[in-house]
Enzyme design. Structure first.
Site, PDB file in Angstrom:
ATOM      1  N   MET A   1      26.529  51.136  41.978  1.00  0.00           N
ATOM      2  CA  MET A   1      26.477  51.790  40.658  1.00  0.00           C
ATOM      3  C   MET A   1      25.185  51.410  39.920  1.00  0.00           C
ATOM      4  O   MET A   1      24.347  50.685  40.451  1.00  0.00           O
ATOM      5  CB  MET A   1      27.693  51.392  39.834  1.00  0.00           C
TER       6      MET A   1
ATOM      7  N   GLU B   1      17.104  45.488  54.162  1.00  0.00           N
ATOM      8  CA  GLU B   1      15.861  45.985  54.753  1.00  0.00           C
ATOM      9  C   GLU B   1      15.201  47.030  53.849  1.00  0.00           C
ATOM     10  O   GLU B   1      13.983  47.143  53.781  1.00  0.00           O
ATOM     11  CB  GLU B   1      16.135  46.609  56.131  1.00  0.00           C
TER      12      GLU B   1
ATOM     13  N   ASP C   1      25.803  47.806  34.324  1.00  0.00           N
ATOM     14  CA  ASP C   1      24.563  48.474  34.746  1.00  0.00           C
ATOM     15  C   ASP C   1      23.277  47.717  34.411  1.00  0.00           C
ATOM     16  O   ASP C   1      22.236  48.004  34.988  1.00  0.00           O
ATOM     17  CB  ASP C   1      24.464  49.867  34.094  1.00  0.00           C
TER      18      ASP C   1
ATOM     19  N   THR D   1      28.329  46.046  29.944  1.00  0.00           N
ATOM     20  CA  THR D   1      28.208  47.068  31.001  1.00  0.00           C
ATOM     21  C   THR D   1      27.689  46.396  32.266  1.00  0.00           C
ATOM     22  O   THR D   1      26.834  45.508  32.188  1.00  0.00           O
ATOM     23  CB  THR D   1      27.257  48.223  30.594  1.00  0.00           C
TER      24      THR D   1
ATOM     25  N   GLY E   1      32.419  52.455  29.982  1.00  0.00           N
ATOM     26  CA  GLY E   1      32.915  51.863  31.229  1.00  0.00           C
ATOM     27  C   GLY E   1      33.199  50.378  31.027  1.00  0.00           C
ATOM     28  O   GLY E   1      32.388  49.680  30.425  1.00  0.00           O
TER      29      GLY E   1
HETATM   30  O1  F6P Z   1      28.326  52.553  33.045  1.00  0.00           O
HETATM   31  C1  F6P Z   1      29.144  51.956  33.980  1.00  0.00           C
HETATM   32  C2  F6P Z   1      29.426  52.859  35.136  1.00  0.00           C
HETATM   33  O2  F6P Z   1      30.253  52.176  36.046  1.00  0.00           O
HETATM   34  C3  F6P Z   1      28.197  53.432  35.848  1.00  0.00           C
HETATM   35  O3  F6P Z   1      27.624  52.500  36.742  1.00  0.00           O
HETATM   36  C4  F6P Z   1      28.768  54.642  36.527  1.00  0.00           C
HETATM   37  O4  F6P Z   1      27.764  55.616  36.728  1.00  0.00           O
HETATM   38  C5  F6P Z   1      29.793  55.124  35.538  1.00  0.00           C
HETATM   39  O5  F6P Z   1      30.106  54.019  34.700  1.00  0.00           O
HETATM   40  C6  F6P Z   1      31.065  55.645  36.154  1.00  0.00           C
HETATM   41  O6  F6P Z   1      31.852  56.157  35.126  1.00  0.00           O
HETATM   42  P1  F6P Z   1      33.420  56.477  35.262  1.00  0.00           P
HETATM   43  O7  F6P Z   1      34.159  55.169  35.303  1.00  0.00           O
HETATM   44  O8  F6P Z   1      33.716  57.257  34.048  1.00  0.00           O
HETATM   45  O9  F6P Z   1      33.599  57.213  36.548  1.00  0.00           O
END
Ligand code: F6P
Length: 320
Positions: free
Chosen positions: A170, A188, A128, A126, A12
């Site tokens: 995400m 909250e 994440d 990433t 990603g």
């Molecule tokens: O790893 C990055 C990410 O955006 C995650 O947060 C998410 O679960 C995943 O990739 C989404 O993947 P795709 O772009 O293949 O839908």
């Protein structure tokens, strides 16, 4: 000394990948090392979609989201025959080493290539923040800013209408985006894989916020894959004094101009990757720990358990 290196982005995409490509390219060229851009991740590597990079080609990209090299996921890269094709493509061009910018899946490919004689260095690209060897990944800060901007806007309209906004963010089973956003937005409730999702408990808390705390709005931030946020919003409307509305921020979180922090982090990490390759080192990933840029063996990085973020969760609870 290494004379030719490649650079690719994989998995990603994340804001700041371009800044990392620029840093790798400029630092290498300034050290008389030729640089080749490999397009569309490991897929482009296997297919030979590879071109030389110049200082000009990586100009005007430090502020751009996405990746000028394109990105892809290639599960077939686990297959040794597929990887042999990749090694052939590199050898044909005299490329001796590669910088791989991506997440943990991309790191596995980088380690496998190193074991086949091509020194690779991983850079954590990433949103994440799910690579345990590093305190921060490239793209996390920008994605967090995007979330905060969106939630601030949702809070305005939620207050006007006595609503509960449920926002899905995400993270791919890592709760960092959710918990950092929860603190930064004054949410909250935050739900991550560490907190778990107990629907009845959530509804009870929302009733308290409405009846006892007399809140005009409630902001609930939920990590993706924890529950169906649209269904939950309906239950909030039926079982609490708030009307529930769900927003899935989705891929908006992956785009946009990288924050200054992400640009600087990417530049430092890109520099470190080239320095390691210049010393003949491969199979390592660049990390930031306690504000210091370090190298960690990829194998070790992949086995470090993810931080529980208990201290952040505790802080969040004390702020509600
Ligand atoms: O790893 C990055 C990410 O955006 C995650 O947060 C998410 O679960 C995943 O990739 C989404 O993947 P795709 O772009 O293949 O839908």
């Amino acid at each position: 000394m290494v004379k030719r290196i490649g650079v690719l982005t994989s998995g990603g995409d994340a804001p700041g990948m371009n800044a990392a490509i620029r840093a790798v390219t400029r630092v290498a060229l300034n050290s008389n090392i030729e640089v080749f851009g490999i397009y569309d991740g490991y897929k482009g590597l296997v297919e030979g979609n590879i071109e030389p990079l110049t200082k000009a080609r990586v100009g005007d990209i430090i502020d751009r989201g996405g990746t000028i090299l394109g990105s892809a996921r290639l599960p077939e890269f686990k297959d040794i025959e597929v990887r042999k094709k990749a090694v052939d493509q590199l050898k044909k061009r005299g490329i001796e080493a590669v910088v791989v910018i991506g997440g943990d899946g991309s790191y596995r490919g980088a380690l496998a290539l190193t074991e086949m004689g091509i020194n690779c260095i991983g850079l954590p690209g990433t949103i994440d923040n799910d690579i345990a060897s590093t305190d921060f990944t490239i793209g996390f800060d920008t994605a967090l800013s995007t979330i905060v901007e969106a939630v601030d806007k949702l809070r305005d309209t939620s207050s006007s209408h006595h609503r509960c906004s449920i926002i899905e963010v995400m993270g791919n089973r890592c709760g960092d985006l959710a918990i950092y956003a929860g603190i930064a937005c004054g949410a909250e409730i935050v739900v991550t894989s560490a907190t778990g999702f107990e629907e009845e408990q959530m509804l009870e808390r929302l009733r308290d916020l409405d009846v006892i705390r007399k809140k005009r709005h409630a902001i609930v931030i939920i990590s993706e894959k924890m529950t169906d946020v649209h269904q939950f919003a309906k239950k909030v409307s039926l079982n609490t004094g708030f009307s529930g509305r769900a927003t899935v921020l989705g891929h908006v979180q992956r785009g946009g101009s990288p924050t200054p922090n992400d640009r600087v982090l990417a530049s430092k990490m890109g520099e470190k990757a080239v320095d390691l390759l210049m010393h003949g080192i491969g199979g390592q990933c660049v990390s930031i720990k306690n504000n210091e840029i370090i190298a960690v063996p990829i194998e070790e990085a992949l086995n470090i358990p993810r931080a529980s973020r208990k201290e952040l969760q505790n802080l969040f609870e004390r702020l509600v």
